[in-house]
Design an enzyme around this catalytic site. Structure first.
Site, short mmCIF file in Angstrom:
data_model
loop_
_atom_site.label_atom_id
_atom_site.label_comp_id
_atom_site.label_asym_id
_atom_site.label_seq_id
_atom_site.Cartn_x
_atom_site.Cartn_y
_atom_site.Cartn_z
N ALA A 15 -38.00 -2.45 36.36
CA ALA A 15 -37.53 -1.07 36.40
C ALA A 15 -36.26 -0.94 35.56
CB ALA A 15 -37.24 -0.65 37.84
N CYS A 16 -36.18 0.16 34.83
CA CYS A 16 -35.02 0.37 33.97
C CYS A 16 -34.60 1.82 34.05
CB CYS A 16 -35.36 -0.01 32.55
SG CYS A 16 -36.58 1.08 31.85
N ASP A 17 -33.53 2.13 33.36
CA ASP A 17 -32.98 3.48 33.41
C ASP A 17 -33.78 4.44 32.53
OD1 ASP A 17 -31.28 5.43 34.30
OD2 ASP A 17 -29.67 4.93 32.92
#
Length: 102
Positions: A15-17
């Site tokens: 998961a990333c921004d």
């Protein structure tokens, strides 16, 4: 959730921004390292973690958001995108057996 046994891990989410850059490289690296284990690796924005995720991998700066988006899921947070010991431990545990702690 205290942890998950490696044999119960089917899907790892990176998961990333924003969904671009370094986290895409990490997801690609994990796919290669986990090839042949039966574990799927996907890359998603931190606010769109799918319900069928078993383990979420994200940068420490996003850990609180990941926990809020996927309560009850095992979260592995890291400091550096490539070569972080937390990610290495995750890969080794999936390959060799054991428990991944939340």
């Amino acid at each position: 959730m205290a942890g998950i046994d490696s044999k119960d891990i089917r899907k790892v989410i990176v998961a990333c921004d924003a969904g671009m850059g370094s986290s895409v490289m990490l997801a690609s690296q994990l796919k290669k390292q986990l090839k042949g284990t039966g574990v799927t690796v996907e890359h998603t924005p931190v606010n769109s973690i799918p319900d069928d995720a078993d383990v979420i991998v994200c940068h420490a700066g996003l850990a609180a958001r990941a926990k809020a988006a996927a309560p009850g899921k095992v979260l592995v947070s890291f400091q550096i995108f490539l070569g972080d010991p937390a990610v290495t431990r995750l890969v080794n545990t999936i390959k060799n057996g054991g428990t991944v702690d939340a």
